[in-house]
Enzyme design. Structure first.
Site, mmCIF file in Angstrom:
data_model
loop_
_atom_site.group_PDB
_atom_site.id
_atom_site.type_symbol
_atom_site.label_atom_id
_atom_site.label_comp_id
_atom_site.label_asym_id
_atom_site.label_seq_id
_atom_site.Cartn_x
_atom_site.Cartn_y
_atom_site.Cartn_z
ATOM 1 N N HIS A 198 0.841 -1.207 0.000
ATOM 2 C CA HIS A 198 0.000 0.000 0.000
ATOM 3 C C HIS A 198 0.870 1.248 0.000
ATOM 4 O O HIS A 198 2.089 1.150 0.104
ATOM 5 C CB HIS A 198 -1.005 -0.017 1.158
ATOM 6 N N HIS A 210 1.474 3.935 1.905
ATOM 7 C CA HIS A 210 2.086 4.682 3.010
ATOM 8 C C HIS A 210 3.617 4.692 2.891
ATOM 9 O O HIS A 210 4.227 3.706 2.491
ATOM 10 C CB HIS A 210 1.659 4.098 4.363
ATOM 11 N N ASP A 249 6.092 4.503 4.879
ATOM 12 C CA ASP A 249 6.930 3.509 5.571
ATOM 13 C C ASP A 249 6.907 2.149 4.870
ATOM 14 O O ASP A 249 7.578 1.213 5.287
ATOM 15 C CB ASP A 249 6.542 3.374 7.057
ATOM 16 N N HIS A 250 6.145 2.046 3.763
ATOM 17 C CA HIS A 250 6.092 0.796 2.992
ATOM 18 C C HIS A 250 6.663 0.945 1.583
ATOM 19 O O HIS A 250 6.963 -0.053 0.938
ATOM 20 C CB HIS A 250 4.645 0.273 2.927
ATOM 21 N N HIS A 306 -7.366 -0.770 5.581
ATOM 22 C CA HIS A 306 -6.328 0.164 6.055
ATOM 23 C C HIS A 306 -6.158 1.273 5.012
ATOM 24 O O HIS A 306 -6.184 2.458 5.330
ATOM 25 C CB HIS A 306 -5.038 -0.610 6.281
ATOM 26 N N ASP A 351 -0.096 -3.838 6.312
ATOM 27 C CA ASP A 351 -0.739 -3.320 7.524
ATOM 28 C C ASP A 351 -2.195 -3.777 7.624
ATOM 29 O O ASP A 351 -3.034 -3.060 8.176
ATOM 30 C CB ASP A 351 -0.706 -1.781 7.526
ATOM 31 N N HIS A 390 4.888 -4.790 10.836
ATOM 32 C CA HIS A 390 5.295 -4.054 12.047
ATOM 33 C C HIS A 390 5.440 -4.998 13.235
ATOM 34 O O HIS A 390 4.724 -6.002 13.320
ATOM 35 C CB HIS A 390 4.259 -2.988 12.422
HETATM 36 FE FE FE Z 1 2.888 0.774 8.201
HETATM 37 ZN ZN ZN Z 2 0.195 1.694 6.566
#
Ligand code: FE
Ligand code: ZN
Length: 253
Positions: A53, A55, A57-58, A111, A128, A166
Site C-alpha cells: 500500500h 504509506h 513507511d512501505h 487500512h 498493515d 510491524h
Molecule cells: Fe505501516
Molecule cells: Zn500503513
C-alpha cells in the site's frame, strides 16, 4: 526454495527480503538503505519489489532501490506509488523470480482502499492489514471492508506463515487480553511474546492458526469478544458493527 530475511526499519517496521542465493525480492521497502546493505552483504541482485500500500513507511525506498537495481515493481493500481511497473487489483497470480514460486494477489481494502496482500509458498505478506494479535487502522476503508479482508486472510491454511509489516505484537496482545481475558491460548501467547521482547527477539512471522486462536479481530463471533465489546458499545449488533466497535475501542486503548 527460498529464504526470508527480516530487515528491521524505522522504529518498528519489518521489510521482508526473499532470496534464492542469487536473486532477491523485497516486500514494502519503506527505506532503501538497510535493504541495500543486506543485498550487498549477501551478494544478491534485487529483481522484484512488492508493495502492499501507499504509506511512506512501505514504499519510501522504492525509487532509491531502482537507482541501484533494475527490478520490477508490483503494487496496487488504485494507489499513487512512484515506480510501479506491474499494477495490481487483486486476483492476479504473479511469478517471483527470486523464489521460483507463484504468488496470489489478494485485495484487502480497509487500512487503505487499494491495499493488496501476497500469498504463496505457504507465506503471506499482508502489510498493515493483519498484524500479530491485531489489525491495521481504518484510514481509508470501512469496517465492513476490513472485516471482509481479514476473513479472506483467515481462510488461508492454518500453517500459513504471516509476515506482517510491524512489530506491534506486545501492545496488540495487551489489548486482546482486555477483550478476552479468559482465553487460555491468548494468555500463553502474551507470556511468550513478553519473554521474546524482553530478550529483543522478533515475534513475527505468526501463523494463521495462532491468529485465529488469539487475535480478537478474527474472533468477533466468540462469546467473550462479543460480550466485552457490546458492554462498551451496546448498539453494536451484527458482526460488522461489533468489528467496528472493537476497532474503535483499540484506537482509544
Ligand atoms: Fe505501516
Ligand atoms: Zn500503513
Amino acid at each position: 526454495m527460498f529464504d526470508v530475511i527480516r530487515i528491521p526499519a524505522f522504529k518498528d517496521n519489518y521489510i521482508w527480503l526473499l532470496h534464492n542465493g542469487a536473486a532477491a525480492a523485497v516486500v514494502d521497502p519503506g527505506d532503501a538503505r538497510p535493504v541495500l546493505d543486506v543485498l550487498r552483504r549477501e551478494r544478491l541482485s534485487l529483481t522484484t519489489i512488492l508493495v502492499t500500500h501507499h504509506h511512506a513507511d512501505h514504499q519510501g525506498g522504492v525509487s532509491d532501490l531502482l537507482a541501484h537495481h533494475a527490478a520490477e515493481v508490483f503494487g496496487p493500481a488504485a494507489e499513487s506509488i512512484a515506480g510501479i511497473t506491474r499494477p495490481l487489483r487483486g486476483g492476479e497470480t504473479i511469478r517471483i523470480a527470486a523464489c521460483d514460486d507463484d504468488f496470489q494477489v489478494v485485495a484487502v481494502p480497509g487500512h487503505t482502499l487499494g491495499h493488496v496482500a501476497y500469498y504463496g509458498a505457504g507465506c503471506l505478506f499482508c502489510g498493515d492489514t493483519l498484524f500479530a494479535g491485531g489489525c491495521g487502522r481504518l484510514f481509508e476503508g470501512s469496517a465492513a471492508q476490513m472485516a471482509e479482508s481479514l476473513a479472506r486472510l483467515a481462510a488461508l491454511p492454518d500453517e500459513t506463515a504471516v509476515y506482517c509489516a510491524h512489530e506491534y505484537t506486545q501492545a496488540n496482545l495487551r489489548f486482546a487480553l482486555a477483550v478476552e481475558p479468559g482465553n487460555r491460548r491468548l494468555q500463553n501467547r502474551a507470556a511468550e511474546v513478553a519473554a521474546a521482547r524482553a530478550r529483543g527477539a522478533a515475534t513475527v512471522p505468526s501463523t494463521i492458526a495462532i491468529e485465529k486462536a488469539t487475535n480478537p479481530f478474527l474472533r468477533c463471533r466468540e462469546p467473550e469478544v462479543l460480550a466485552s465489546t457490546q458492554r462498551r458499545a451496546p448498539e453494536a449488533r451484527d458482526e460488522v458493527a461489533v468489528f467496528g466497535a472493537l476497532r474503535e475501542w483499540k484506537n482509544a486503548f
